[in-house]
Design a protein around this motif. Structure first.
Motif, PDB file in Angstrom:
ATOM      1  N   ASP A 293    -162.388  -6.026  62.770  1.00 41.00           N
ATOM      2  CA  ASP A 293    -163.340  -7.039  62.301  1.00 41.00           C
ATOM      3  C   ASP A 293    -162.837  -8.454  62.584  1.00 41.00           C
ATOM      4  N   LYS A 312    -173.266 -15.025  59.593  1.00 37.99           N
ATOM      5  CA  LYS A 312    -172.081 -14.265  59.177  1.00 37.99           C
ATOM      6  C   LYS A 312    -171.030 -14.177  60.276  1.00 37.99           C
ATOM      7  N   ASP A 313    -171.427 -14.472  61.519  1.00 36.96           N
ATOM      8  CA  ASP A 313    -170.447 -14.465  62.605  1.00 36.96           C
ATOM      9  C   ASP A 313    -169.496 -15.656  62.525  1.00 36.96           C
ATOM     10  N   TRP A 314    -169.803 -16.625  61.649  1.00 33.12           N
ATOM     11  CA  TRP A 314    -169.069 -17.896  61.672  1.00 33.12           C
ATOM     12  C   TRP A 314    -168.329 -18.155  60.368  1.00 33.12           C
ATOM     13  N   ASN A 315    -167.668 -17.115  59.859  1.00 35.97           N
ATOM     14  CA  ASN A 315    -166.892 -17.300  58.638  1.00 35.97           C
ATOM     15  C   ASN A 315    -165.524 -17.915  58.958  1.00 35.97           C
TER      16      ASN A 315
END
Length: 700
Positions: A293, A312-315
């Motif tokens: 992940d 959510k791809d940019w946490n």
């Protein structure tokens, strides 16, 4: 009938079960070749010693010929598409199989026609090898359709020679690969939006067992991309995880194109960690407890098709550890992976400058050339779209800038598209009732740019020719355009440069500062604000020209002196206000260092001297190290900084260049001569023994 062409009832020869080598089966087919061809191609005809038909589909015609005699009967050639081979490859083509990967099934089809029962398996490995029992299988993977119906199985055998895989077509009830080849885990694909594509069933199943949706093509990286049914991936977000080797990366790009073509929502190729061993894959990663992940978010990637923004791809995982260094195309300006503007007034010479920059990035590796006040720091492929200059004008300019034709040494690295000869400029953005929108033409260009592995620079010259909307007055157009180009720069990692015009200041007074130059760049404020860096060039005012000419003892020629500077930057930049002079070929040369009166560093002098010696050799006027044709005697042909230099100092600089590892300058010979003395670049004609002194050179 078998697949619409083999009628087993016509085969008169019947045999008791026996084990036959593949070569024997081929020979028996050759002995009855006319009967075999007639069974495959009812529309074919015999003509003398040839059997002819239209194509491998059996259509009427005479494009495809099969030899009926000779040293090897059955050799064929299709004059329409250039394909051909022996009787085995022809059988494979008719069956829709691969003669190498599907060899067992091809030989079995030939054996079936001869009447050899299925219980008598032919050789499966090659013409020379007899069939051998592989023993018990060590792995089995079931392929289902989207509704869960079993369509194929793949068995793995561990043999003394390595892994062997055998496919079983459930519908045909034969050891063969289904046509088309299905994807693994189709029921799981149907239920998921995000899908991993890996190489091989073992890696796919390892991911599936750990909660990921994964698939593979049958036979992994060896699977023919064009024979695989990729349609289950339509409207999916596909992440491709290649094995850590060259074959895996090559397959990933081929598969990515096919997946993009069937309509996937997005396609991304992820880069395996550099420290991992060769052939490392998803199964290895899970076995060692690898954090998939985290890696998925932080690793380098090649985006083939973007699906837009997913929050959510940019946490915060994206921003852990040491931040990446900022890399530049030109030292101190034009960062990589972002959009920059080169702005200039008319008749400034910006076209020659961009071509010079393109040449040095694409073809100048090994030389520390300077353009626009900084050293070139990247080398790779360059793509230039020029909307104002046609092919003839581009050719004339390249001839002046590159008389030695170094661009031809690496022709695929320099792509210059003169749009007047290529259908005219294509719009990137157009106005619609709903606001600015991306055009289909630009989307197609972006896809091609994304396929270039070492893309370093993309130039659009001039910007106004590529926008069918009011970029000068409408802030929405400026913002949309710069965002579109920023996405291209980010996905390719290249420096994207747009060449743009400047207007005269409202007061009509000459520009005398970087701030005034920035204000003079055409377009709404959103255009300049939307790029990371802007470099401007403008005519030098008369008083500055007089000072320059007095200081450097130059003639104040009209439209020859310009100033330039970085006028906007979102990061560190060299903001020196520079002075340029147009030289004899129309290229702007930087006078800034000479005007400051400072002594250039040894490094700078070596750069300038190597470039001057290279250019002299390219023009057919080379110099030698010492003597009457030496650099000291010929110093009037070198840049001004070398004119007052003592003999020993100048000749010592040449020796430093000759001693470098690798050298920037070497000694070469004239054509048909063995005397090494003429100074040239390692790739020049004199260095390769083909040098010729051109007429008019003042050499002895």
């Amino acid at each position: 009938m078998k697949n619409g062409w083999l009628n087993f009832n016509t085969a008169a020869e019947q045999q008791a079960p026996e084990l036959l080598p593949a070569e024997d089966i081929k020979r028996r087919i050759q002995d009855r070749l006319l009967d075999y061809l007639t069974a495959m191609f009812p529309n074919g005809k015999r003509r003398s010693n040839k059997f002819v038909m239209g194509n491998v589909k059996g259509d009427k015609g005479k494009s495809l010929e099969v030899s009926l005699d000779g040293s090897e009967p059955g050799l064929w050639h299709d004059f329409e598409n250039g394909e051909g081979g022996d009787i085995v490859s022809l059988t494979a083509a008719v069956q829709g199989l691969d003669p190498k990967n599907d060899f067992p099934e091809v030989i079995r089809a030939m054996a079936d026609w001869l009447g050899i029962p299925p219980t008598s398996p032919p050789a499966l490995a090659s013409y020379q090898d007899d069939y051998e029992d592989l023993g018990a299988h060590t792995g089995k993977w079931d392929y289902h359709d989207a509704e869960g119906n079993l369509i194929a199985c793949v068995y793995r055998y561990d043999t003394p020679d390595g892994k062997e895989f055998r496919p079983w077509d459930v519908k045909a009830r034969k050891t063969k690969v289904p046509n088309p080849r299905p994807l693994y885990n189709q029921p799981g694909i149907k239920q998921s939006t995000d899908v991993w594509l890996v190489e091989g069933e073992k890696a796919a199943q390892a991911l599936i067992d750990n909660g990921y949706c994964a698939t593979t093509a049958m036979n992994g990286a060896k699977a023919p991309v064009e024979k695989t049914d990729w349609s289950p991936l339509k409207d999916k977000r596909v992440m491709i995880w290649p094995d850590h080797d060259e074959a895996g990366l090559a397959y990933a790009h081929s598969a990515a194109k096919a997946i993009d073509d069937i309509g996937a929502m997005s396609v991304v190729i992820l880069k395996p960690p550099a420290a991992k061993p060769e052939k490392w894959d998803a199964a290895d990663a899970l076995e060692e407890g690898f954090n998939i992940d985290e890696w998925k978010i932080t690793t380098d990637r090649k985006t083939i098709k973007s699906a837009g923004l997913f929050l959510k791809d940019w946490n915060a995982l994206r921003y852990q550890g040491k931040a990446p260094d900022q890399h530049f195309l030109v030292e101190g300006s034009f960062p990589m992976g972002v959009v920059s503007i080169l702005a200039a007034m008319g008749d400034t010479g910006k076209g020659m400058l961009t071509l010079k920059l393109a040449l040095e990035v694409a073809c100048g590796e090994g030389f520390l050339a300077e353009v626009l006040g900084g050293r070139i720091q990247q080398h790779g492929t360059v793509v230039v779209f020029t909307a104002e200059d046609d092919q003839a004008e581009v050719h004339r300019r390249l001839e002046k800038l590159d008389p030695g034709n170094h661009r031809l040494d690496r022709p695929d690295k320099l792509l210059i598209v003169p749009l007047p000869n290529a259908g005219g400029p294509f719009p990137m953005v157009k106005d619609t009732p709903d606001g600015p929108a991306t055009t289909r033409e630009f989307t197609q260009i972006v896809r091609q740019l994304q396929q270039i592995e070492d893309l370093k620079l993309v130039v659009f010259d001039p910007l106004s020719s590529f926008v069918h909307a009011d970029v000068n007055a409408d802030p929405a157009v400026g913002s949309y355009l710069t965002g579109l180009l920023a996405n291209l720069a980010s996905e390719t990692g290249a420096a994207v440069m747009v060449v743009h015009h400047m207007r005269k200041p409202p007061s009509m007074r000459p520009i005398d500062s970087a701030e005034q130059a920035r204000d003079a760049i055409r377009g709404s404020s959103a255009l300049v604000d939307g790029v990371r860096m802007a470099y401007a060039l403008w005519p030098a005012e008369d008083t500055h020209v007089q000072q320059v000419c007095t200081t450097l003892n130059l003639i104040p020629e009209a439209r020859s002196f310009y100033q330039g500077a970085v006028v906007k930057s979102n990061g560190p930049a060299d903001r020196t206000l520079r002075t340029y002079k147009r030289n004899s070929v129309g290229l702007l040369e930087d006078l800034t260092r000479r005007l400051k009166g400072g002594t250039p560093s040894n490094y700078d002098m070596l750069v300038q001297l190597s470039e001057a010696l290279r250019m002299a050799a390219e023009r057919g006027h080379p110099m030698t190290h010492t003597g009457v044709n030496g650099v000291f005697k010929q110093r009037n042909r070198l840049p001004d900084i070398f004119h007052p230099m003592p003999r020993h100092r100048l000749e010592n600089l040449v020796q430093e260049l000759l001693n470098e590892k690798p050298p920037r300058i070497v000694k070469g010979t004239l054509k048909d001569s063995k005397e090494l003395k003429w100074l040239d670049s390692p790739w020049g004609d004199f260095a390769s023994g083909k040098g010729v002194i051109v007429p008019g050179a003042d050499l002895q």
